[in-house]
Design a protein around this motif. Structure first.
Motif, mmCIF file in Angstrom:
data_model
loop_
_atom_site.group_PDB
_atom_site.id
_atom_site.type_symbol
_atom_site.label_atom_id
_atom_site.label_comp_id
_atom_site.label_asym_id
_atom_site.label_seq_id
_atom_site.Cartn_x
_atom_site.Cartn_y
_atom_site.Cartn_z
ATOM 1 N N ASP A 186 2.802 1.136 -13.286
ATOM 2 C CA ASP A 186 2.224 1.312 -11.951
ATOM 3 C C ASP A 186 3.229 0.979 -10.848
ATOM 4 O O ASP A 186 2.935 1.172 -9.663
ATOM 5 N N THR A 187 4.384 0.462 -11.229
ATOM 6 C CA THR A 187 5.410 0.132 -10.257
ATOM 7 C C THR A 187 5.850 1.381 -9.501
ATOM 8 O O THR A 187 6.243 2.381 -10.107
ATOM 9 N N ALA A 188 5.760 1.321 -8.182
ATOM 10 C CA ALA A 188 6.089 2.475 -7.336
ATOM 11 C C ALA A 188 5.945 2.076 -5.880
ATOM 12 O O ALA A 188 5.412 0.999 -5.566
ATOM 13 N N VAL A 189 6.386 2.958 -5.010
ATOM 14 C CA VAL A 189 6.030 2.858 -3.608
ATOM 15 C C VAL A 189 4.732 3.639 -3.418
ATOM 16 O O VAL A 189 4.632 4.797 -3.848
ATOM 17 N N TYR A 190 3.757 2.993 -2.812
ATOM 18 C CA TYR A 190 2.445 3.593 -2.601
ATOM 19 C C TYR A 190 2.310 4.031 -1.144
ATOM 20 O O TYR A 190 2.596 3.251 -0.230
ATOM 21 N N TYR A 191 1.876 5.272 -0.982
ATOM 22 C CA TYR A 191 1.734 5.871 0.342
ATOM 23 C C TYR A 191 0.287 6.302 0.564
ATOM 24 O O TYR A 191 -0.377 6.760 -0.370
ATOM 25 N N CYS A 192 -0.168 6.216 1.802
ATOM 26 C CA CYS A 192 -1.445 6.826 2.117
ATOM 27 C C CYS A 192 -1.209 8.065 2.975
ATOM 28 O O CYS A 192 -0.219 8.157 3.701
ATOM 29 N N LYS A 193 -2.131 8.990 2.840
ATOM 30 C CA LYS A 193 -2.062 10.237 3.582
ATOM 31 C C LYS A 193 -3.434 10.548 4.147
ATOM 32 O O LYS A 193 -4.451 10.397 3.464
ATOM 33 N N ALA A 194 -3.434 10.977 5.405
ATOM 34 C CA ALA A 194 -4.646 11.472 6.055
ATOM 35 C C ALA A 194 -4.523 12.983 6.160
ATOM 36 O O ALA A 194 -3.492 13.491 6.608
ATOM 37 N N SER A 195 -5.536 13.694 5.740
ATOM 38 C CA SER A 195 -5.458 15.145 5.778
ATOM 39 C C SER A 195 -6.763 15.751 6.274
ATOM 40 O O SER A 195 -7.857 15.258 5.997
ATOM 41 N N ALA A 196 -6.597 16.851 7.028
ATOM 42 C CA ALA A 196 -7.743 17.601 7.545
ATOM 43 C C ALA A 196 -7.359 19.065 7.551
ATOM 44 O O ALA A 196 -6.335 19.426 8.125
ATOM 45 N N GLY A 197 -8.148 19.882 6.894
ATOM 46 C CA GLY A 197 -7.812 21.296 6.831
ATOM 47 C C GLY A 197 -6.614 21.535 5.933
ATOM 48 O O GLY A 197 -6.229 20.696 5.127
ATOM 49 N N MET A 198 -5.999 22.690 6.110
ATOM 50 C CA MET A 198 -4.905 23.096 5.213
ATOM 51 C C MET A 198 -3.565 22.472 5.594
ATOM 52 O O MET A 198 -2.752 22.170 4.733
ATOM 53 N N ASN A 199 -3.332 22.290 6.876
ATOM 54 C CA ASN A 199 -1.967 21.973 7.302
ATOM 55 C C ASN A 199 -1.833 20.705 8.133
ATOM 56 O O ASN A 199 -0.747 20.444 8.640
ATOM 57 N N LEU A 200 -2.867 19.960 8.287
ATOM 58 C CA LEU A 200 -2.800 18.749 9.101
ATOM 59 C C LEU A 200 -2.733 17.539 8.193
ATOM 60 O O LEU A 200 -3.723 17.161 7.561
ATOM 61 N N ASN A 201 -1.546 16.951 8.098
ATOM 62 C CA ASN A 201 -1.313 15.813 7.226
ATOM 63 C C ASN A 201 -0.489 14.760 7.936
ATOM 64 O O ASN A 201 0.485 15.081 8.627
ATOM 65 N N TYR A 202 -0.873 13.515 7.743
ATOM 66 C CA TYR A 202 -0.109 12.383 8.261
ATOM 67 C C TYR A 202 0.140 11.415 7.112
ATOM 68 O O TYR A 202 -0.765 11.159 6.304
ATOM 69 N N TRP A 203 1.348 10.851 7.098
ATOM 70 C CA TRP A 203 1.747 9.933 6.032
ATOM 71 C C TRP A 203 2.105 8.576 6.597
ATOM 72 O O TRP A 203 2.656 8.468 7.698
ATOM 73 N N GLY A 204 1.843 7.551 5.812
ATOM 74 C CA GLY A 204 2.333 6.230 6.124
ATOM 75 C C GLY A 204 3.749 6.045 5.596
ATOM 76 O O GLY A 204 4.324 6.938 4.965
ATOM 77 N N GLN A 205 4.293 4.855 5.842
ATOM 78 C CA GLN A 205 5.687 4.589 5.477
ATOM 79 C C GLN A 205 5.831 4.043 4.060
ATOM 80 O O GLN A 205 6.930 3.979 3.516
ATOM 81 N N GLY A 206 4.707 3.655 3.461
ATOM 82 C CA GLY A 206 4.723 3.184 2.085
ATOM 83 C C GLY A 206 4.785 1.676 1.956
ATOM 84 O O GLY A 206 5.263 0.974 2.850
ATOM 85 N N THR A 207 4.282 1.195 0.816
ATOM 86 C CA THR A 207 4.363 -0.211 0.480
ATOM 87 C C THR A 207 4.747 -0.328 -0.992
ATOM 88 O O THR A 207 4.226 0.406 -1.839
ATOM 89 N N GLN A 208 5.650 -1.244 -1.283
ATOM 90 C CA GLN A 208 6.180 -1.375 -2.641
ATOM 91 C C GLN A 208 5.240 -2.212 -3.504
ATOM 92 O O GLN A 208 4.819 -3.306 -3.100
ATOM 93 N N VAL A 209 4.937 -1.699 -4.682
ATOM 94 C CA VAL A 209 4.198 -2.449 -5.697
ATOM 95 C C VAL A 209 5.101 -2.568 -6.922
ATOM 96 O O VAL A 209 5.579 -1.561 -7.445
ATOM 97 N N THR A 210 5.320 -3.797 -7.347
ATOM 98 C CA THR A 210 6.141 -4.048 -8.530
ATOM 99 C C THR A 210 5.330 -4.863 -9.525
ATOM 100 O O THR A 210 4.825 -5.933 -9.178
ATOM 101 N N VAL A 211 5.195 -4.327 -10.731
ATOM 102 C CA VAL A 211 4.447 -5.005 -11.786
ATOM 103 C C VAL A 211 5.454 -5.433 -12.845
ATOM 104 O O VAL A 211 6.030 -4.598 -13.548
ATOM 105 N N SER A 212 5.657 -6.720 -12.940
ATOM 106 C CA SER A 212 6.669 -7.236 -13.844
ATOM 107 C C SER A 212 6.397 -8.688 -14.164
ATOM 108 O O SER A 212 5.865 -9.437 -13.327
#
Length: 117
Positions: free
Chosen positions: A90-116
């Protein structure tokens, strides 16, 4: 100006839990489907979980079903990802995205999750 700000990432041992948050501003939050993605080193970004505008429907990647739960609070303009029984994969950078319709998308900058251990 639309902003999505993820938080809650960090280092956790295998089997542990984390709750990610994504706070949105500058948009009418309830009009957007919200999705969590992740990207591990040298891998493509993949969909983790999504939730419809009022939370009536959710969808998960097979790899996280039964372990992760997506939810949202439209009064707080925030979407959450509760992650339990975390695995090293599950270790990865996690991003959220807001989407509406076909072409309207916004992304966050991400947060790091490290499982170790």
């Amino acid at each position: 100006q639309v902003q999505l700000v993820e938080s809650g990432g960090g280092l956790v041992q295998p089997g542990g839990s984390l709750r990610l948050s994504c706070a949105a501003s500058g948009l009418t939050f309830s009009l957007y489907t919200m999705t969590w993605y992740r990207q591990a080193p040298e891998k493509e970004r993949e969909l983790v979980a999504s939730i419809t505008r009022f939370g009536g429907s959710t969808d998960y990647a097979d790899s996280v079903k039964g372990r992760f739960t997506i939810s949202r609070d439209n009064a707080k303009n925030t979407v959450y990802l509760q992650m339990n029984s975390l695995k090293p994969e599950d270790t990865a950078v996690y991003y959220c995205k807001a989407s509406a319709g076909m072409n309207l998308n916004y992304w966050g900058q991400g947060t790091q999750v490290t499982v170790s251990s």
